[in-house]
Scaffold this active site. Sequence first.
Site, PDB file in Angstrom:
ATOM      1  CG  ASP A 273      -2.556   4.053   2.787  1.00 63.06           C
ATOM      2  OD1 ASP A 273      -2.092   3.010   2.263  1.00 63.06           O
ATOM      3  OD2 ASP A 273      -3.527   4.047   3.573  1.00 63.06           O
TER       4      ASP A 273
ATOM      5  CG  ASP B  34       2.677   0.101   8.028  1.00 65.35           C
ATOM      6  OD1 ASP B  34       2.377  -0.524   6.995  1.00 65.35           O
ATOM      7  OD2 ASP B  34       1.825   0.518   8.839  1.00 65.35           O
TER       8      ASP B  34
ATOM      9  CG  HIS C 240      -0.394  -0.060   2.531  1.00 61.89           C
ATOM     10  ND1 HIS C 240       0.039   1.066   3.213  1.00 61.89           N
ATOM     11  CD2 HIS C 240      -0.175  -1.098   3.377  1.00 61.89           C
ATOM     12  CE1 HIS C 240       0.490   0.721   4.405  1.00 61.89           C
ATOM     13  NE2 HIS C 240       0.387  -0.597   4.532  1.00 61.89           N
TER      14      HIS C 240
ATOM     15  CD  GLU D 221       1.067  -4.058   5.651  1.00 60.08           C
ATOM     16  OE1 GLU D 221       1.950  -3.367   6.214  1.00 60.08           O
ATOM     17  OE2 GLU D 221      -0.050  -3.618   5.320  1.00 60.08           O
TER      18      GLU D 221
ATOM     19  CD  GLU E  35      -3.238  -1.587   5.243  1.00 60.10           C
ATOM     20  OE1 GLU E  35      -3.349  -2.606   5.944  1.00 60.10           O
ATOM     21  OE2 GLU E  35      -2.750  -0.510   5.651  1.00 60.10           O
ATOM     22  CD  GLU E  36      -1.742   2.333   7.550  1.00 59.61           C
ATOM     23  OE1 GLU E  36      -2.449   1.928   8.487  1.00 59.61           O
ATOM     24  OE2 GLU E  36      -0.544   2.019   7.413  1.00 59.61           O
TER      25      GLU E  36
END
Length: 391
Positions: free
Chosen positions: A78, A109, A76, A169, A145-146
């Site tokens: 973001d 992350d 991801h 991740e 995603e967050e």
Amino acid sequence: MAEHGRVPDVVDLARELVRLDSENPPGEEAACARFVHDWFAERGVDTELVEEPIPDRPQVAARVGEGDPTLVLNGHLDVVPADDPAEWTHEPYAAEVEDGRLYGRGAADMKSGLAVGMVAMLELREELADGDLDGSVVFHGAVGEETAVPGTKTLLERGYDGDYGVVLEPTDFRVATSAKGLVCYEVTVEGDPSHASRPDQGRNAVLEARPVVDAIETYDRRLREREDPLVGQAYANVTRFEAGVGGNLGVLPGTAKLVLDRRVLPAEEIADVRDEVDALLDDVREEHGVETRVEEIQRYESAAVDSDCELAETIRDHTAAVTGERPDPWGIEAATDVRNLVNDAGMEAVTWGPGELAQAHTYDESIAVSDVRDGLDVTLRVARDVLDGAE
């Protein structure tokens, strides 16, 4: 340990990605998406900016090779907000390297995971083109995603799916074959506003909310008796409480809002969780006369594949070959987009990647440079194995 001839590329790329502010909220992934897209395009990789599900927040997908099997490398774009820069020893977006660690928001992350996936795509393209490998590799640079935006789900629906998937991740190289889900509910508690000098004239929504909070605490204690061997316990917590904000200080608030965060085990269904929450609030109304409204505001489904599935065993084998340690079976307590690969696309997919999960969302977030290097090594080894090529 393996040789790391390609390390400068992947570490430099990780630093470039960290320098790009892609905070969510508010959802500023566009510059990062365009960077990734252009990076691939300049190197002749088939890539696309996907302006769904949110037109002004594009995401990016890329593909090398043709046919099956297809391996998806998912990440991801973001990152969570850096918050107060004064709390950081290293500037959040300076991407400084010190004492063997890369610092910055998203370093763990998961800008380093993105970099690993991007560089792996380039390396594998040549081997696929030469006929050393069969099949194809797909890359996801997903948005949102967050905050549970269906970025990855949209990419899968657009045809960027596959047979196997790795969500890159930070797991400290542990292979998560299951992921805990979560669902958040906004619970509105009804009161009756009145002047604070005449409190008995109304009903203070803050006080009306007290039995709701107490009931959630009792619910959480019961939930902790439910446990999955890989992802641990179920939980229920109040993560936000709001009442009287922006109003006159002399008025008893007429409504209070709280967020109930419910962590969901792989064996649980979110529909059943909603039934439990509704029953909890019904009991509060019957016992205390407190009226509430409830609305689901966020969800990440749980997901699981067999802990000894072929992909998981392959990643464990190659992780051991590179790092010297073979990870035990494990599940990730955090929710990830692996749910979309497993539940929506029916793929054999796991969560695995460089960096420590404990670094995610922290001040002075960082990752060991050696983890980025090893992450690339393992990813290439796994891809070659999955694509039936010679190492």
